[in-house]
Design a protein around this motif. Structure first.
Motif, PDB file in Angstrom:
ATOM      1  N   ASN A  85       3.078   9.784  -3.458  1.00  0.00           N
ATOM      2  CA  ASN A  85       2.423   8.825  -2.920  1.00  0.00           C
ATOM      3  C   ASN A  85       2.429   7.276  -3.503  1.00  0.00           C
ATOM      4  N   LEU A  86       3.931   7.102  -3.724  1.00  0.00           N
ATOM      5  CA  LEU A  86       4.030   5.707  -4.403  1.00  0.00           C
ATOM      6  C   LEU A  86       3.991   4.771  -3.349  1.00  0.00           C
ATOM      7  N   THR A  87       3.908   3.525  -3.838  1.00  0.00           N
ATOM      8  CA  THR A  87       3.761   2.378  -3.187  1.00  0.00           C
ATOM      9  C   THR A  87       4.959   2.255  -2.249  1.00  0.00           C
ATOM     10  N   TRP A  88       4.871   1.147  -1.088  1.00  0.00           N
ATOM     11  CA  TRP A  88       5.936   1.110  -0.270  1.00  0.00           C
ATOM     12  C   TRP A  88       7.161   0.293  -0.986  1.00  0.00           C
ATOM     13  N   GLY A 123       0.864  -1.207  -0.026  1.00  0.00           N
ATOM     14  CA  GLY A 123      -0.029   0.085   0.097  1.00  0.00           C
ATOM     15  C   GLY A 123       0.785   1.242  -0.025  1.00  0.00           C
ATOM     16  N   ARG A 124       0.044   2.575  -0.108  1.00  0.00           N
ATOM     17  CA  ARG A 124       0.550   3.736   0.143  1.00  0.00           C
ATOM     18  C   ARG A 124       0.537   4.456   1.452  1.00  0.00           C
ATOM     19  N   LEU A 125       1.405   5.401   1.944  1.00  0.00           N
ATOM     20  CA  LEU A 125       1.120   5.963   2.787  1.00  0.00           C
ATOM     21  C   LEU A 125      -0.135   6.794   3.122  1.00  0.00           C
ATOM     22  N   TYR A 126      -0.673   7.320   1.939  1.00  0.00           N
ATOM     23  CA  TYR A 126      -2.047   7.912   1.884  1.00  0.00           C
ATOM     24  C   TYR A 126      -2.781   6.847   1.253  1.00  0.00           C
ATOM     25  N   PRO A 127      -3.803   6.151   1.957  1.00  0.00           N
ATOM     26  CA  PRO A 127      -4.493   5.062   0.931  1.00  0.00           C
ATOM     27  C   PRO A 127      -5.428   5.682  -0.071  1.00  0.00           C
ATOM     28  N   LEU A 168       8.774  16.895  -2.308  1.00  0.00           N
ATOM     29  CA  LEU A 168       8.999  18.048  -3.236  1.00  0.00           C
ATOM     30  C   LEU A 168       8.142  18.216  -4.544  1.00  0.00           C
ATOM     31  N   GLU A 169       7.601  17.006  -4.994  1.00  0.00           N
ATOM     32  CA  GLU A 169       6.797  16.882  -6.343  1.00  0.00           C
ATOM     33  C   GLU A 169       5.325  17.538  -5.531  1.00  0.00           C
ATOM     34  N   ARG A 170       4.803  18.710  -5.745  1.00  0.00           N
ATOM     35  CA  ARG A 170       3.351  19.203  -5.141  1.00  0.00           C
ATOM     36  C   ARG A 170       2.299  19.326  -6.244  1.00  0.00           C
ATOM     37  N   HIS A 171       1.832  18.422  -6.543  1.00  0.00           N
ATOM     38  CA  HIS A 171       0.803  18.619  -7.682  1.00  0.00           C
ATOM     39  C   HIS A 171      -0.467  18.132  -7.189  1.00  0.00           C
ATOM     40  N   TYR A 172      -0.684  17.110  -6.499  1.00  0.00           N
ATOM     41  CA  TYR A 172      -1.988  16.470  -6.137  1.00  0.00           C
ATOM     42  C   TYR A 172      -2.476  17.156  -5.035  1.00  0.00           C
ATOM     43  N   ALA A 173      -3.947  17.144  -4.873  1.00  0.00           N
ATOM     44  CA  ALA A 173      -4.566  17.806  -3.933  1.00  0.00           C
ATOM     45  C   ALA A 173      -4.451  17.499  -2.381  1.00  0.00           C
ATOM     46  N   GLU A 174      -4.379  16.062  -2.416  1.00  0.00           N
ATOM     47  CA  GLU A 174      -4.475  15.396  -0.857  1.00  0.00           C
ATOM     48  C   GLU A 174      -3.182  15.221  -0.395  1.00  0.00           C
ATOM     49  N   TRP A 175      -1.960  15.458  -1.073  1.00  0.00           N
ATOM     50  CA  TRP A 175      -0.752  14.884  -0.361  1.00  0.00           C
ATOM     51  C   TRP A 175       0.427  15.786  -1.049  1.00  0.00           C
TER      52      TRP A 175
END
Length: 382
Positions: free
Chosen positions: A143-146, A14-18, A132-139
């Protein structure tokens, strides 16, 4: 068609942010796609591999190098029954943290950052894809996988001792189990990196006329490949002869990794990917004889290419660029672009500010660093 010891997206951690899973792409495919669309990935086209980006249109850049690594990695992963999407994602992202001017820029920035926790390009890659990549609204980040993050952090082996701050910061939030080896896909990406640069540095050194075809024919592997081409195609033109020989060198390295890795995997008999992580040694390796040959080739390249007078002269120049820009930005952070003002304001002390400056300089392309140096320090002569 995956082997039982491969990384299976159905069992990913999974990802840090589901997130809700895609109906059309596996989690590792999404990681690869996010990396390709990242700003840091696009900037690689103007970052040094060996020659500074503006020195010639045909020399490799970090972008073309990363694409070549991904191509090799997909081939090896397929032969070993591993997950191609994860392997490709790691290969494409492995150099995201590189500074302008390649390892020269990294060495200079590491010297500047020595009082503030140091600098490491592998750890910086983690910082890029997690913050540093800041494009997504929620994080922040991608948000790559583990599995992809683990591979980026550990593709060169376990990370022990004092951790680079960029890696320690993220690992405190999301344990990447840094003391073990990475999964087999990350190991493939690491060896593919070696294969790609061993091959293309020979090509770029020849194009730059730092050495000749006759010079490298005295080296192991290479001489035999040239001899094979000469026997098959007598009188072939010099550029075609070179290409035919060096693509055979490429094939020798790829075949060796596949055969040796199959032998090591069979001896270990891993039943799951965790067995590969716990093996205590990589299962994706060159054979001992080929590794000895490659060390001889690398020694030649070090002496004749990486320490060639023209390369050393440029290294000294670009080292001065980084060494000049860092203290300037640290003492006058108002020179950073407007969208960095929030990071500057959030910096509570000089160390935090130095890390913001390092993030900014590390993200520069070769040409932008040179342009900024000329704009801000036109009389320095660097």
């Amino acid at each position: 068609m995956l082997e039982k010891y491969a990384s299976n997206p159905a069992r990913a951690r999974g990802r840090l942010y589901p997130e809700e899973e895609s109906a059309f792409r596996s989690c590792f495919q999404r990681d690869r796609d996010r990396i390709i669309h990242a700003s840091a990935f696009r900037r690689l086209k103007h970052k040094t591999q060996v020659f500074v980006e503006h020195e010639g249109d045909y020399f490799r850049t970090r972008l073309t190098h990363s694409i070549e690594v991904a191509q090799v990695a997909r081939t090896i992963a397929g032969a070993l029954g591993l997950n191609g999407e994860l392997t490709e994602a790691v290969a494409l992202a492995h150099d995201l943290g590189h500074t302008p001017f390649g390892h020269t820029g990294e060495d200079a920035l590491a010297d500047c950052m020595a009082p503030y926790g140091g600098f490491d390009h592998n750890a910086q890659a983690i910082r890029i894809v997690t913050s540093l990549e800041r494009h997504y609204a929620e994080w922040d980040g991608l948000n790559l996988t583990w599995e992809t993050l683990e591979a980026l952090a550990k593709h060169n082996g376990p990370v022990t001792g004092a951790l680079p701050y960029a890696l320690a910061e993220y690992n405190a939030r999301h344990d990447l189990e840094l003391g073990t080896y990475a999964g087999p896909e990350a190991q493939v990406a690491a060896l593919s990196d070696d294969i790609a640069y061993n091959n293309h540095d020979l090509q770029d050194g020849l194009r730059a006329e730092l050495f000749t075809d006759d010079d490298i024919c005295a080296l192991p592997i290479i001489g035999a490949c040239y001899a094979e081409v000469d026997a098959l195609y007598p009188g072939l033109g010099s550029y075609r002869r070179r290409h035919e020989a060096l693509r055979r060198v490429f094939g020798v390295m790829v075949s060796d990794v596949i055969n040796e890795s199959r032998r090591l995997i069979a001896a270990l008999d891993p039943q799951r990917v965790e067995d590969v992580r716990a093996a205590g040694a990589p299962v994706v390796q060159f054979s001992a004889p080929l590794w000895a040959d490659l060390k001889e080739i690398r020694a030649f390249l070090f002496a004749r290419m990486y320490r060639a007078p023209s390369v050393v002269e440029m290294r000294e120049r670009v080292t001065g660029v980084v060494m000049d820009l860092f203290p300037l930005y640290l003492s006058q952070p108002e020179h950073l672009p407007r969208h960095w003002k929030g990071d500057i304001a959030a910096a509570k002390d000089r160390t935090a500010l130095a890390r913001v400056v390092a993030d900014y300089i590390a993200g520069m392309t070769d040409r932008f660093a040179l342009q900024e140096h000329e704009r801000l320090l036109p009389a320095s002569g660097a």
